[in-house]
Every structure is written in structure tokens, then in C-alpha cells.
Design a protein around this motif. Sequence first.
Motif, PDB file in Angstrom:
ATOM      1  N   UNK A  17      31.546  35.565  39.788  1.00  0.00           N
ATOM      2  CA  UNK A  17      31.242  36.998  38.952  1.00  0.00           C
ATOM      3  C   UNK A  17      32.163  37.593  38.030  1.00  0.00           C
ATOM      4  N   UNK A  18      31.899  37.831  36.908  1.00  0.00           N
ATOM      5  CA  UNK A  18      32.677  38.203  35.937  1.00  0.00           C
ATOM      6  C   UNK A  18      33.315  39.942  36.211  1.00  0.00           C
ATOM      7  N   UNK A  19      32.376  40.658  36.659  1.00  0.00           N
ATOM      8  CA  UNK A  19      32.708  41.874  36.743  1.00  0.00           C
ATOM      9  C   UNK A  19      33.833  42.119  37.936  1.00  0.00           C
ATOM     10  N   UNK A  20      33.669  41.299  39.105  1.00  0.00           N
ATOM     11  CA  UNK A  20      34.748  41.197  40.129  1.00  0.00           C
ATOM     12  C   UNK A  20      35.809  40.932  39.658  1.00  0.00           C
ATOM     13  N   UNK A  21      35.717  39.593  38.738  1.00  0.00           N
ATOM     14  CA  UNK A  21      37.160  38.796  38.115  1.00  0.00           C
ATOM     15  C   UNK A  21      37.597  40.187  37.519  1.00  0.00           C
ATOM     16  N   UNK A  22      36.930  40.803  36.570  1.00  0.00           N
ATOM     17  CA  UNK A  22      37.670  42.057  35.829  1.00  0.00           C
ATOM     18  C   UNK A  22      38.272  43.061  36.688  1.00  0.00           C
ATOM     19  N   UNK A  23      37.905  43.272  37.781  1.00  0.00           N
ATOM     20  CA  UNK A  23      38.151  44.262  38.704  1.00  0.00           C
ATOM     21  C   UNK A  23      39.500  43.923  39.328  1.00  0.00           C
ATOM     22  N   UNK A  24      39.976  42.666  39.548  1.00  0.00           N
ATOM     23  CA  UNK A  24      40.940  42.138  39.864  1.00  0.00           C
ATOM     24  C   UNK A  24      42.361  42.564  39.139  1.00  0.00           C
ATOM     25  N   UNK A  25      42.000  42.730  37.967  1.00  0.00           N
ATOM     26  CA  UNK A  25      43.243  43.001  36.851  1.00  0.00           C
ATOM     27  C   UNK A  25      43.910  44.533  37.348  1.00  0.00           C
ATOM     28  N   UNK A  26      45.115  44.580  37.518  1.00  0.00           N
ATOM     29  CA  UNK A  26      45.943  45.621  37.966  1.00  0.00           C
ATOM     30  C   UNK A  26      45.677  46.709  36.965  1.00  0.00           C
ATOM     31  N   UNK A  27      45.197  47.985  37.613  1.00  0.00           N
ATOM     32  CA  UNK A  27      45.294  49.089  36.591  1.00  0.00           C
ATOM     33  C   UNK A  27      46.679  49.889  36.196  1.00  0.00           C
ATOM     34  N   UNK A  28      47.596  49.621  37.378  1.00  0.00           N
ATOM     35  CA  UNK A  28      48.812  50.296  37.057  1.00  0.00           C
ATOM     36  C   UNK A  28      49.941  49.296  36.684  1.00  0.00           C
ATOM     37  N   UNK A  29      50.971  49.558  36.443  1.00  0.00           N
ATOM     38  CA  UNK A  29      52.065  48.656  36.280  1.00  0.00           C
ATOM     39  C   UNK A  29      52.502  48.898  34.670  1.00  0.00           C
ATOM     40  N   UNK A  30      53.703  48.252  34.264  1.00  0.00           N
ATOM     41  CA  UNK A  30      54.119  48.225  33.094  1.00  0.00           C
ATOM     42  C   UNK A  30      53.858  46.974  31.943  1.00  0.00           C
ATOM     43  N   UNK A  31      53.647  45.893  32.940  1.00  0.00           N
ATOM     44  CA  UNK A  31      53.538  44.728  32.294  1.00  0.00           C
ATOM     45  C   UNK A  31      52.416  44.456  31.255  1.00  0.00           C
ATOM     46  N   UNK A  32      52.585  43.834  30.377  1.00  0.00           N
ATOM     47  CA  UNK A  32      51.604  43.571  29.225  1.00  0.00           C
ATOM     48  C   UNK A  32      50.554  42.848  30.206  1.00  0.00           C
TER      49      UNK A  32
END
Length: 434
Positions: free
Chosen positions: A69-84
Motif C-alpha cells: 500500500x503506497x499511502x502506508x509506505x509514504x507514512x513511514x517517512x519521518x516527519x521530524x529530523x534535519x536529514x535530507x
Amino acid sequence: MMLPPSHPDQATKWENVILPPTKDLHKIDVYRQGGGYGALKKALAMKPEEVIEEVKRSNLRGRGGACFPTGLKWSFMPKAGTKAKYLCVNGDESEPGTFKDRQIFEFNPHLLIEGTLIACWAMGITAAYIYIRGEYGKWIRMLERALEDAYSNRLVGENILDSGFTTQIYIHKGAGAYICGEESSLMNSIEGDRGYPRVKPPFPAQVGLWGCPTTINNVETIANVPVIIERGAAWYAGVGSPKHPGPLLVGVSGHVNQPGVYEMPTGVPLLEIIHKWSGGVPGHKGIKAVIPGGSSTMVLRGEALEGVRMDADSLKAAGSSVGTAGLIVMDEDTDLIAVITRIAKFYYHESCGQCTPCREGTGWLWKLLTRFEAGEARMSDVALLMDVANNIEGNTICALGDAAAWPVQSMLRQFRDEFERRTVDRPDDAPVSA
Ligand SMILES: Cc1cc2nc3c(=O)[nH]c(=O)nc-3n(C[C@H](O)[C@H](O)[C@H](O)COP(=O)(O)O)c2cc1C
């Protein structure tokens, strides 16, 4: 005039949304005249998390083989943090029987670019790489041209559509290795390293490209995104099979009168795809076998196709998988031993050599199969072949090992009699295995 191939009756069945029959749609002016980049504008007016929610609600599942599921995969991306953060769009497309992303590069490259931009906005990504199969010379040039036009129209780069959002898109060419379509090898390849798969965990959403959070999606997956934003998740979720909805590009090859890529809703019966969409089998011959989703998916017997549909659940229930919807049709006269020997040679050639079971096992499979093909195998080789395949499956870092084992295992299960008949020591009066 540039038009995607379409079935003569297609207009009455289904309105193409990924590959609409619009003349010269690959040109940015034509694409924009038809409302192109409108979904990007709409998405930029939404909050990034709202875009992810919309993709989740659409039930879009990845078109790169695993149906994740694509939306679920996208939601794994961290929202915080300074990394690119990075997006890799996977257009390596090197599996035998799979040639559908090529149609997007050729007929609708701006849909892919628009989807890439929306995905970047949703996940807070400022650089995306479109990884394209190195042999796709013509399509690389077409994609480069489309990207240049998008840049010069200020749709990519700084302050897109005056939204304040900035993201770059780079095209990265492969160099002829199937393994580089595997997501972690793809990242190593972009980094300039050898295309070896990485051990997971850590998963790319935590440690991906250059050690930074990364999402990898297939080209067709990303091309579905503007459609979802433009028409809404509810519309999208209502197309085709509810648990695996949406438009699907089905590549049909082998023994059919009109091979090609057909866009259709998920869930169309395989027999309808063969007989109606692809013009049937030449000479009205019977179907001996099909491989439904590219060469790594399990083979099905022709007699077992009644009621089987081109979607994840139906093909799973039938004992195979939808993979990349690359349907290979084999008529009643096909020498399946020759087919599986050729497929095995491909996996042997493409094994990266990192894991022993795959490096050694794929070669062993191919050598055993050449014995069957030459009529020099022994009855004991039938069990040996299965044993070698079983020892590859599940014992490797990436799924190339499984992809090599599954076609052999399924061919043996479904057509054991064909293997036994090609042995030198099978007694003439031996019963034929089921
Ligand atoms: C050996 C191997 C080759 C692969 N080749 C491709 C490919 O060419 N294109 C692709 O999208 N996925 C390919 N995949 C699957 C990717 O690893 C990954 O699952 C996919 O790109 C995720 O996209 P999706 O979630 O949009 O389906 C391959 C996997 C393996 C094991």
C-alpha cells in the motif's frame, strides 16, 4: 502522431487515465491544455499529511511487484529530523515480460513528473531520482526532454507554482543490471557503488540513499498519484477490485494476436485479457500455460484460468501473484522445458553473486534444466531440481533468489509430467505424475 496502443473496443469498456489516447500528450503544452499539472496545484493547496491520507484512502497498491500500500509506505517517512529526504522512482523495468513503464515514459512522461512532485510535497522531499533502465535510449531522451520542459516552465525546481515549495528531479540511467531494480541495489547504484542489495532492517524510510530517509516507488505507482488527487480517493477506490483498485497497465506477450500494453481496471478476467483485449491465441490454439505477472511469478495451467482475475487477491488464490501484470501466454504447442530453461538462464546471469544460495543455486538450476532440455536428465534430477530451488527460496538478502526459484518450483508442480518425459531412465510404462 503519437498515440498509445489501444484495443479497438476499449472506448466502450474503459476510459484510459494513465495512457489516454491524446495525440502528442508527451508534449508539455498538450499535457497542460488537458488540465495537466492541475493535480499538482491542488496538492500544493493541501497539507502534506492530507495528500498522504488521500493516497491511503485510495487504496493504491504499488505496481512494482509486491503490491504494498503506497499511502502506508509514504507514512513511514519521518516527519521530524534535519536529514535530507529522498524519493527514488523505479523505472529499471528489466524483468522479462514487463514493459509497461516504458509506455508512461513514451506517452505520458509529464504525468510521471507531476506524480513525482506531488509525492515530494507529501513527504517533504527536496530531491527525487527517476532511475531508468539504461537500454531505454529513446525513452531516456523523451523523459529528459519532458523534464527540461517542466523545468523551463518552472514546474520543477525553485518555488514551484509560487507555492514556496522547492524540489529537484534528476534522471539516473541504469547500466543493464536487473538487480538494480531491487530497491536497495538501486540506491547503491545511484550512490555510485556496486548494485548489491542491502540487508534490511534498517529499511529505506530510516536509512536509505546516502544514509537518509528514502521512499522507493515504481513509475506506474507514481503515475497514479495525480489521478487520485484530481479525481479523488473515492473515485479511485471504486475502480476495479476493491482491495486492489485502480487502473492497471497490463503488458501482454507471447502467443496472442495483439501483444501490447493495455490499460484496464484491476480485476479483469485473464481469459478476457487474452481473448478480447489481446485478440486471442493465433490459430485458435488452446492455452497450455500463462505467467501472469512477469517471469518471476508462478506459472498457471491453461485449464485453471477460468474465473481468475488480474488482481492481487484472485491471483494469490490461484497460486500465483499479480507482480508487474506482465502476462505471458503460452499455447498448447509450447515446449515449457525450453521456456523455463531460458528463464533460469536469465536469473543465473542476473544474480549479483552476493548470497551463496542464489549465486550457486541459479547456475545449478540452469545446468540441470539444460539436461532436461537435451533429454539427458535422470528421474532423480526431477527431485534434485526442486531441492535446489527450495534451497534458494527465502535464503537470500533480496527477492531475486525467490524470483529465480518460484518459476522453477511452479513449473515442476504444474507440469511434472513434462519433466519426467524428458528423462533417459523413466520406464516406458511408468504412470504419468499428476
Ligand atoms: C531483483 C528485483 C528486481 C526488481 N526490479 C524492479 C523494477 O525494475 N521496477 C520496480 O518498480 N520494482 C522492482 N523491484 C521491486 C522493488 O524492490 C520495490 O519493491 C518497488 O520498486 C517498490 O515500488 P512500489 O511500492 O511502488 O511497488 C525489483 C525487486 C527485485 C527483488
